[in-house]
Design an enzyme around this catalytic site. Structure first.
Site, short mmCIF file in Angstrom:
data_model
loop_
_atom_site.label_atom_id
_atom_site.label_comp_id
_atom_site.label_asym_id
_atom_site.label_seq_id
_atom_site.Cartn_x
_atom_site.Cartn_y
_atom_site.Cartn_z
N ASN A 108 0.83 -1.20 0.00
CA ASN A 108 0.00 0.00 0.00
C ASN A 108 0.87 1.26 0.00
OD1 ASN A 108 -2.09 -1.83 0.19
ND2 ASN A 108 -2.36 -1.56 2.41
N HIS A 125 5.91 -0.52 -2.72
CA HIS A 125 5.44 0.20 -3.91
C HIS A 125 5.48 1.71 -3.72
CE1 HIS A 125 3.08 -3.64 -5.21
NE2 HIS A 125 4.38 -3.74 -5.39
N CYS A 156 14.90 21.32 -12.27
CA CYS A 156 15.22 21.01 -13.68
C CYS A 156 14.03 21.15 -14.61
CB CYS A 156 15.78 19.58 -13.77
SG CYS A 156 14.52 18.31 -13.56
P1 OAD Z 1 -6.09 -6.02 -4.73
O1 OAD Z 1 -7.20 -5.08 -4.96
O2 OAD Z 1 -5.51 -6.78 -5.89
O3 OAD Z 1 -6.52 -7.13 -3.67
C1 OAD Z 1 -7.08 -6.76 -2.44
C2 OAD Z 1 -7.50 -8.03 -1.73
O4 OAD Z 1 -8.04 -7.67 -0.48
C3 OAD Z 1 -8.58 -8.81 -2.48
O5 OAD Z 1 -8.20 -10.17 -2.54
C4 OAD Z 1 -9.83 -8.62 -1.63
O6 OAD Z 1 -10.64 -9.78 -1.61
C5 OAD Z 1 -9.23 -8.40 -0.27
N1 OAD Z 1 -10.03 -7.56 0.63
C6 OAD Z 1 -10.85 -6.54 0.30
N2 OAD Z 1 -11.38 -6.00 1.43
C7 OAD Z 1 -10.85 -6.70 2.48
C8 OAD Z 1 -10.97 -6.63 3.90
N3 OAD Z 1 -11.75 -5.70 4.48
N4 OAD Z 1 -10.28 -7.51 4.66
C9 OAD Z 1 -9.49 -8.44 4.09
N5 OAD Z 1 -9.31 -8.57 2.75
C10 OAD Z 1 -9.99 -7.69 1.97
O7 OAD Z 1 -4.93 -5.20 -3.98
P2 OAD Z 1 -3.45 -5.68 -3.73
O8 OAD Z 1 -3.36 -7.15 -3.56
O9 OAD Z 1 -2.90 -4.82 -2.66
O10 OAD Z 1 0.47 -2.29 -7.39
O11 OAD Z 1 -2.74 -5.28 -5.12
C11 OAD Z 1 -1.36 -5.46 -5.22
C12 OAD Z 1 -0.81 -4.40 -6.14
O12 OAD Z 1 -1.54 -4.42 -7.38
C13 OAD Z 1 -0.98 -2.99 -5.62
O13 OAD Z 1 0.02 -2.62 -4.73
C14 OAD Z 1 -0.88 -2.21 -6.91
C15 OAD Z 1 -1.81 -3.05 -7.77
O14 OAD Z 1 -1.55 -2.90 -9.09
C16 OAD Z 1 1.03 -1.13 -7.91
O15 OAD Z 1 0.40 -0.10 -7.96
C17 OAD Z 1 2.42 -1.29 -8.40
#
Ligand code: OAD
Length: 249
Positions: A108, A125, A156
C-alpha cells in the site's frame, strides 16, 4: 474482565503466532478497504470508474497524458487525507508491541500503517504522499503554486510525479532486499488483504514457506496463495486482526 465470546481462530494458528520469534506481515489494499479506500481489483469508485489503474499507473500513461495521471493521483491523495487507520491497521501496530519481532511489509502507498503507529514499515510500492522529480527522482517537498499540472521540478523543470512504483518499473531495491531478508528468516508469515497476484510481493509467502516458515493468509476471498497456505482465514481484516490481538490479552 469483560465477558468476550471465545475467539474462533484455529488454535494451531494462534499458537504459531503466540510463540513466533520472527514474524513477517505482508499487507495489501484489503487492509485499507475498511478505511474507505478502494482496492485495485474492486471496481474503481466514482469519477474514475471508467479508468483501469493498470492503464493509469504506468510511465507510458504519464508521458501520454501527464495531467490525467497527476489528477488521478491527486484524487487518490484526497481520498487518503480523508481516510483514517482502521482496526486492522491498529491491530498490526499493537501486534508489533506484543511479539519479539514483527517486520511489516506493505504494497500500500497510503501511509496508514505508519499513521496507526507501526514502525519500520517496508513500502514495496512507494508512498503516494511523497512527490519526486520524474527525471532526477529526487524527493520534492515544495514547488511554486501553478495552474499547470503536473507541476514542474523547481530544479530542472521536468514534470513532478508521485513516489510510487508504476507497472513496468522496478521496485525500490532497498525495500525489496529488506523484505526478502526478513522473509527468508521468519518463522511465521502473514499475508493480509492482498490478492497475491502482483510479483515480487506475491513471491514472498513462497520464499517464507520454502525456508521453513508457516504461512497464514487472512483475506476476504480466496487467492492463488490460499491453497499453499498452512492457514487460510477468510474474512475482514478489521475483524480478524483485533480478534487475533485478543489472544495476547
Ligand atoms: P487487490 O485489490 O488486488 O486485492 C485486495 C485483496 O483484499 C482482495 O483479494 C480482496 O478480496 C481483499 N479484501 C478486500 N477488502 C478486504 C478486507 N476488508 N479484509 C481483508 N481482505 C480484503 O490489492 P493488492 O493485492 O494490494 O500495485 O494489489 C497489489 C498491487 O496491485 C498494488 O500494490 C498495486 C496493484 O496494481 C502497484 O500499484 C504497483
Amino acid at each position: 474482565m469483560t465477558d468476550r465470546s471465545p475467539p474462533t481462530l484455529p488454535r494451531d494458528f494462534v499458537d504459531a503466532l503466540l510463540y513466533s520469534k520472527r514474524l513477517v506481515v505482508l499487507t495489501g489494499a484489503g487492509v485499507s478497504a475498511e478505511s474507505g479506500l478502494p482496492t485495485f481489483r474492486q471496481a474503481q469508485i466514482g469519477l474514475w470508474s471508467r479508468y483501469d489503474p493498470q492503464e493509469l499507473a504506468t510511465p507510458q500513461a504519464f508521458v501520454a497524458n501527464p495531467r490525467l495521471v497527476w489528477e488521478w493521483y491527486a484524487w487518490r491523495r484526497q481520498l487518503i487525507t480523508e481516510a483514517s487507520p482502521n482496526p486492522a491497521h491498529q491491530a498490526l501496530a499493537d501486534l508489533q508491541q506484543l511479539v519479539p519481532a514483527l517486520t511489516l511489509i506493505t504494497q500500500n502507498v497510503d501511509g496508514l500503517h505508519q499513521q496507526a503507529g507501526s514502525s519500520d514499515v517496508i513500502e514495496l510500492h512507494g508512498n503516494i504522499g511523497r512527490t519526486i522529480c520524474s527525471r532526477e527522482r529526487t524527493v520534492v517537498d515544495a514547488w511554486p503554486v501553478t495552474e499547470e499540472f503536473p507541476p514542474l521540478c523547481p530544479d530542472c523543470q521536468a514534470p513532478l510525479r508521485p513516489d510510487v512504483v508504476w507497472f513496468g518499473e522496478s521496485l525500490p531495491s532497498g525495500a525489496v532486499n529488506a523484505a526478502v531478508d526478513a522473509t527468508a528468516t521468519c518463522d511465521l508469515f502473514l499475508s493480509i488483504g492482498t490478492s497475491a497476484l502482483i510479483h515480487p510481493a506475491a513471491d514472498l509467502a513462497h520464499i517464507a514457506q520454502h525456508r521453513g516458515a508457516l504461512v497464514a493468509e487472512l483475506n476476504a476471498e480466496p487467492t492463488p496463495l490460499t491453497r499453499h497456505a498452512d492457514f487460510a482465514l477468510q474474512g475482514q481484516a478489521g475483524v480478524l486482526l483485533p480478534e487475533l490481538i485478543d489472544y495476547f490479552r
